[in-house]
Design a protein around this motif. Structure first.
Motif, PDB file in Angstrom:
ATOM      1  N   LEU A 136      25.347 -33.336  -6.835  1.00 29.67           N
ATOM      2  CA  LEU A 136      24.289 -33.062  -6.321  1.00 29.67           C
ATOM      3  C   LEU A 136      22.987 -32.995  -7.829  1.00 29.67           C
ATOM      4  N   THR A 137      21.525 -32.730  -6.907  1.00 28.19           N
ATOM      5  CA  THR A 137      20.820 -32.495  -8.535  1.00 28.19           C
ATOM      6  C   THR A 137      19.543 -31.491  -7.657  1.00 28.19           C
ATOM      7  N   PHE A 138      19.994 -30.399  -8.485  1.00 25.66           N
ATOM      8  CA  PHE A 138      18.648 -29.615  -7.871  1.00 25.66           C
ATOM      9  C   PHE A 138      18.191 -29.190  -9.008  1.00 25.66           C
ATOM     10  N   ASP A 139      16.504 -28.678  -9.112  1.00 29.91           N
ATOM     11  CA  ASP A 139      15.520 -28.989  -9.386  1.00 29.91           C
ATOM     12  C   ASP A 139      15.089 -27.552  -9.826  1.00 29.91           C
ATOM     13  N   PHE A 140      14.414 -26.587  -9.784  1.00 31.40           N
ATOM     14  CA  PHE A 140      13.902 -24.722  -9.931  1.00 31.40           C
ATOM     15  C   PHE A 140      12.663 -25.916  -8.677  1.00 31.40           C
ATOM     16  N   PRO A 141      12.290 -24.962  -7.485  1.00 29.86           N
ATOM     17  CA  PRO A 141      11.066 -25.651  -6.988  1.00 29.86           C
ATOM     18  C   PRO A 141       9.455 -24.952  -7.600  1.00 29.86           C
ATOM     19  N   SER A 142       8.835 -26.125  -7.570  1.00 26.44           N
ATOM     20  CA  SER A 142       7.796 -25.869  -7.412  1.00 26.44           C
ATOM     21  C   SER A 142       6.984 -26.280  -6.630  1.00 26.44           C
ATOM     22  N   LYS A 143       5.493 -26.557  -6.863  1.00 28.58           N
ATOM     23  CA  LYS A 143       4.420 -26.820  -5.759  1.00 28.58           C
ATOM     24  C   LYS A 143       3.574 -28.140  -7.225  1.00 28.58           C
ATOM     25  N   ASP A 144       3.134 -28.773  -6.730  1.00 27.92           N
ATOM     26  CA  ASP A 144       1.964 -29.835  -6.817  1.00 27.92           C
ATOM     27  C   ASP A 144       0.848 -28.756  -6.369  1.00 27.92           C
ATOM     28  N   GLY A 145      -0.430 -28.046  -7.102  1.00 26.25           N
ATOM     29  CA  GLY A 145      -0.881 -27.698  -6.408  1.00 26.25           C
ATOM     30  C   GLY A 145      -1.080 -26.091  -6.998  1.00 26.25           C
ATOM     31  N   ALA A 146      -2.092 -25.631  -6.400  1.00 32.31           N
ATOM     32  CA  ALA A 146      -2.382 -24.360  -6.682  1.00 32.31           C
ATOM     33  C   ALA A 146      -1.836 -23.416  -5.535  1.00 32.31           C
ATOM     34  N   TYR A 147      -1.151 -22.304  -6.405  1.00 31.03           N
ATOM     35  CA  TYR A 147      -0.580 -21.194  -5.245  1.00 31.03           C
ATOM     36  C   TYR A 147      -1.660 -20.358  -4.793  1.00 31.03           C
ATOM     37  N   PRO A 148      -1.044 -19.839  -3.613  1.00 34.71           N
ATOM     38  CA  PRO A 148      -2.046 -18.653  -2.659  1.00 34.71           C
ATOM     39  C   PRO A 148      -2.760 -17.404  -3.778  1.00 34.71           C
ATOM     40  N   ALA A 149      -3.739 -17.328  -4.080  1.00 37.70           N
ATOM     41  CA  ALA A 149      -3.883 -16.157  -5.055  1.00 37.70           C
ATOM     42  C   ALA A 149      -3.159 -14.757  -5.260  1.00 37.70           C
ATOM     43  N   ASP A 150      -2.772 -14.675  -3.468  1.00 39.67           N
ATOM     44  CA  ASP A 150      -2.070 -13.484  -3.845  1.00 39.67           C
ATOM     45  C   ASP A 150      -1.047 -13.207  -3.752  1.00 39.67           C
ATOM     46  N   GLY A 151      -0.412 -14.677  -4.369  1.00 41.55           N
ATOM     47  CA  GLY A 151       1.014 -14.653  -4.975  1.00 41.55           C
ATOM     48  C   GLY A 151       2.198 -14.298  -3.826  1.00 41.55           C
ATOM     49  N   MET A 176      24.051  -7.780 -19.291  1.00 38.23           N
ATOM     50  CA  MET A 176      23.807  -9.325 -18.776  1.00 38.23           C
ATOM     51  C   MET A 176      22.932  -8.548 -17.632  1.00 38.23           C
ATOM     52  N   PRO A 177      21.768  -8.409 -16.698  1.00 35.76           N
ATOM     53  CA  PRO A 177      21.725  -7.735 -15.453  1.00 35.76           C
ATOM     54  C   PRO A 177      21.366  -9.577 -14.676  1.00 35.76           C
ATOM     55  N   GLU A 178      22.137  -9.240 -13.293  1.00 35.17           N
ATOM     56  CA  GLU A 178      22.572 -10.029 -12.714  1.00 35.17           C
ATOM     57  C   GLU A 178      20.459 -10.690 -12.123  1.00 35.17           C
ATOM     58  N   MET A 179      21.126 -11.737 -11.706  1.00 42.60           N
ATOM     59  CA  MET A 179      19.792 -13.177 -11.236  1.00 42.60           C
ATOM     60  C   MET A 179      20.144 -13.905 -10.806  1.00 42.60           C
ATOM     61  N   ARG A 180      19.388 -14.576  -9.922  1.00 41.23           N
ATOM     62  CA  ARG A 180      19.284 -15.035  -8.703  1.00 41.23           C
ATOM     63  C   ARG A 180      17.446 -15.894  -9.144  1.00 41.23           C
ATOM     64  N   ALA A 181      18.100 -17.387  -8.590  1.00 36.13           N
ATOM     65  CA  ALA A 181      17.038 -18.119  -9.086  1.00 36.13           C
ATOM     66  C   ALA A 181      16.815 -18.907  -7.241  1.00 36.13           C
ATOM     67  N   LYS A 182      15.865 -19.553  -7.679  1.00 40.79           N
ATOM     68  CA  LYS A 182      16.012 -20.607  -6.491  1.00 40.79           C
ATOM     69  C   LYS A 182      16.085 -22.259  -6.825  1.00 40.79           C
ATOM     70  N   VAL A 183      16.640 -23.000  -6.137  1.00 41.32           N
ATOM     71  CA  VAL A 183      17.306 -24.375  -6.693  1.00 41.32           C
ATOM     72  C   VAL A 183      17.079 -25.568  -5.009  1.00 41.32           C
ATOM     73  N   LYS A 184      15.992 -26.678  -5.052  1.00 39.78           N
ATOM     74  CA  LYS A 184      16.182 -27.281  -4.792  1.00 39.78           C
ATOM     75  C   LYS A 184      16.579 -28.466  -4.834  1.00 39.78           C
ATOM     76  N   ILE A 185      17.234 -28.853  -4.013  1.00 44.38           N
ATOM     77  CA  ILE A 185      17.855 -30.528  -4.042  1.00 44.38           C
ATOM     78  C   ILE A 185      17.006 -31.480  -4.088  1.00 44.38           C
ATOM     79  N   THR A 186      17.166 -32.649  -4.892  1.00 42.52           N
ATOM     80  CA  THR A 186      16.348 -32.824  -5.491  1.00 42.52           C
ATOM     81  C   THR A 186      16.338 -34.712  -5.161  1.00 42.52           C
ATOM     82  N   ASN A 187      18.493 -35.077  -5.668  1.00 43.31           N
ATOM     83  CA  ASN A 187      18.580 -36.072  -5.477  1.00 43.31           C
ATOM     84  C   ASN A 187      19.922 -35.582  -5.348  1.00 43.31           C
TER      85      ASN A 187
END
Length: 85
Positions: A27-42, A1-12
């Motif tokens: 500690l409770t971590f969730d994967f970050p997401s955004k309310d609303g649109a992300y920039p079109a250019d990524g 399996m290749p190495e993997m990197r994730a991004k997490v954010k503390i939510t509680n």
């Protein structure tokens, strides 16, 4: 399996015991997401992580006295997965 990197954010953070000096934190971590649109250019880094790992959560209890009180809600971290043989 290749190495993997994730991004997490503390939510509680729950401190125990609830009365007196805490000796552990859950500690409770969730994967970050955004309310609303992300920039079109990524260009938003959270957008890039959400594209490939759109949801998830992680719980971790910390009992190291040097770390109690050091974490804050909304702190973000990289989580690296490296296989252990």
């Amino acid at each position: 399996m290749p190495e993997m990197r994730a991004k997490v954010k503390i939510t509680n953070i729950a401190s125990y015991p609830t009365v007196g000096t805490p000796t552990q934190e859950a500690l409770t971590f969730d994967f970050p997401s955004k309310d609303g649109a992300y920039p079109a250019d990524g260009s938003d880094e959270d957008q890039q992580f959400a594209k490939f790992s759109p949801c998830g959560s992680l719980s971790l209890t910390v009992t190291n006295p040097a770390l109690i009180g050091k974490f804050k809600v909304d702190d973000k971290f990289y989580l690296d997965f490296t296989r252990v043989d």
